[in-house]
Scaffold this active site. Structure first.
Site, PDB file in Angstrom:
ATOM      1  CB  VAL A   1      -1.068  -0.080   1.175  1.00 37.49           C
ATOM      2  CG1 VAL A   1      -1.893   1.369   1.069  1.00 37.49           C
ATOM      3  CG2 VAL A   1      -1.680  -1.168   1.361  1.00 37.49           C
TER       4      VAL A   1
ATOM      5  N   GLY B   1     -10.477  -1.701   0.940  1.00 40.38           N
ATOM      6  CA  GLY B   1      -9.705  -1.130   0.178  1.00 40.38           C
ATOM      7  C   GLY B   1     -10.117   0.151  -0.568  1.00 40.38           C
TER       8      GLY B   1
ATOM      9  CG  ASP C   1      -8.633  -9.143   6.805  1.00 43.12           C
ATOM     10  OD1 ASP C   1      -7.706  -8.321   6.960  1.00 43.12           O
ATOM     11  OD2 ASP C   1      -9.374  -9.125   5.641  1.00 43.12           O
TER      12      ASP C   1
ATOM     13  CE  LYS D   1     -10.295  -5.928   5.534  1.00 40.91           C
ATOM     14  NZ  LYS D   1     -10.024  -6.950   4.207  1.00 40.91           N
TER      15      LYS D   1
HETATM   16  N1  HSE Z   1      -5.906  -9.793   3.019  1.00 41.42           N
HETATM   17  C1  HSE Z   1      -6.844  -8.576   2.767  1.00 41.42           C
HETATM   18  C2  HSE Z   1      -7.705  -9.197   1.851  1.00 41.42           C
HETATM   19  C3  HSE Z   1      -6.265  -7.308   2.341  1.00 41.42           C
HETATM   20  O1  HSE Z   1      -7.401 -10.369   1.220  1.00 41.42           O
HETATM   21  O2  HSE Z   1      -8.885  -8.601   1.790  1.00 41.42           O
HETATM   22  C4  HSE Z   1      -6.964  -6.135   2.368  1.00 41.42           C
HETATM   23  O3  HSE Z   1      -7.460  -5.986   3.676  1.00 41.42           O
END
Ligand code: HSE
Length: 347
Positions: A18, A139, A206, A210
């Protein structure tokens, strides 16, 4: 703020996937960004152990590369610090120090924000500075800003999202090409979507990070990350995919929250979605958020949830808001500190 108000001076921590995108966008769109904000956004410092990562990038003249975090956090000549290091403890301390020193902070660090974000929001409120995090969820999809501003009039009835590109890539490959789980994961790692520890992707954490951030933005409340029910895709095999197909469904890793009688029902689960639904058609590393507001009704956001330039687009969007002096408050609510959510027992 800068003594020269025509310049916004930026320190960047981390030049990985990023961070390199941010250097590129700031360099390649330099004039365009000035047209948008009326100010020059200048990258003055880079915190990075491996300066060779700058190779091939439009490095600004005079950029100071350092491995000393204090050169960013304690530097009176820096207005904004961007944190793109990853991890929790060390970036948490780094951001805390920058905020304490009166700097605005932009970060993509969903794990930090979800697991240890409250003290940072408190510190930002105490010091009257911005802590912006558009890049932390989905993203390049501008969902954070949309929740804080454009959709702020709505009570959010429900929200469902495909929030992890790696899992969606794996499920799509298993479905479309019959690829086995391990091979599809290796491909996602090669393409650079997966976390350094890919178990965060495939075990759902992950996506959970979020979702916790989205819940804050939607309801102004804190759903503790440790209490969120989470199930990943590790155990999905071709048999599951085949059965789902036979009955007209795709399997997606979905993060969902629904408000019912003042309580929140939320979680991350592999979910059967009818093939005709928009969410079922989100394939590869793409992300999507589908929400229902009591005024706007149904909305669907779709786009790249990972990758260098799409995520950099979100980071630099936050920088532009700071350059313009139009950054919204950090939570989208008068209270800068989310209150405890009323949680419906997962059962
Ligand atoms: N590892 C994360 C994904 C990256 O696959 O969405 C973006 O947060």
């Amino acid at each position: 703020m800068s003594s020269n108000t025509n310049v916004l001076r930026v320190g960047l921590a981390g030049c990985g996937t990023v961070g390199s995108g941010v250097v590129r966008v700031l360099g390649e769109n330099k004039d365009w960004l000035r047209t948008r904000s009326g100010r020059e956004i200048v990258l003055t410092h880079l915190l990075e152990h491996s300066p060779q990562k700058l190779q091939g990038l439009p490095v600004p003249t005079g950029l100071i590369v350092t491995d000393d975090p204090a050169q960013l956090t304690d530097n009176p000549d820096i207005d904004v610090v961007i944190e793109l290091m990853g991890g929790i403890d060390s970036p948490g301390a780094f951001i805390m120090r920058a905020l304490d020193n009166g700097k605005h902070v932009v970060t993509a660090n969903k794990a930090l924000l979800a697991e240890a974000g409250l003290p940072l929001l408190e510190k930002a409120a105490e010091r009257g500075v911005s802590l912006l995090y558009e890049a932390s969820v989905a993203g390049g999809i501008p969902i954070v800003q949309a929740m804080k501003e454009s959709l702020a009039a709505n009570r959010i009835v429900s929200l469902s999202g495909i929030l992890n590109g790696t899992s969606n890539y794996i499920l799509s490959k298993m479905e479309a090409a019959g690829t086995d789980f391990a091979t599809a994961l290796a491909q996602a790692q090669e393409l650079g979507f997966a976390e350094a520890d890919p178990s965060l992707d495939i075990d759902g954490q992950d996506a959970a990070h979020k979702l916790v951030i989205l819940i804050r933005l939607a309801y102004g409340t804190e759903y503790p990350y440790t209490q969120l029910p989470v199930q990943g895709i590790r155990d999905i095999d071709q048999l599951d995919i085949g059965f789902a197909r036979e009955f007209g469904y795709h399997i997606k890793l979905l993060g969902t929250v629904r408000a019912e009688d003042g309580s929140l029902q939320a979680g991350i689960f592999p979910t059967l979605i009818r093939k005709s639904a928009l969410l079922a058609q989100v394939s590869g590393a793409f992300n999507a958020v589908w929400l229902h507001g009591n005024a706007v009704e149904s909305l669907f956001f779709h786009g790249k949830g990972a990758g260098s330039m799409p995520t950099a687009s979100a980071v630099v969007g936050d920088l532009l808001a700071l350059a313009r002096g139009t950054a919204p408050n950090n939570t989208g609510f008068v209270s800068q500190i989310p209150s405890a959510a009323r949680i419906m027992p997962p059962a």
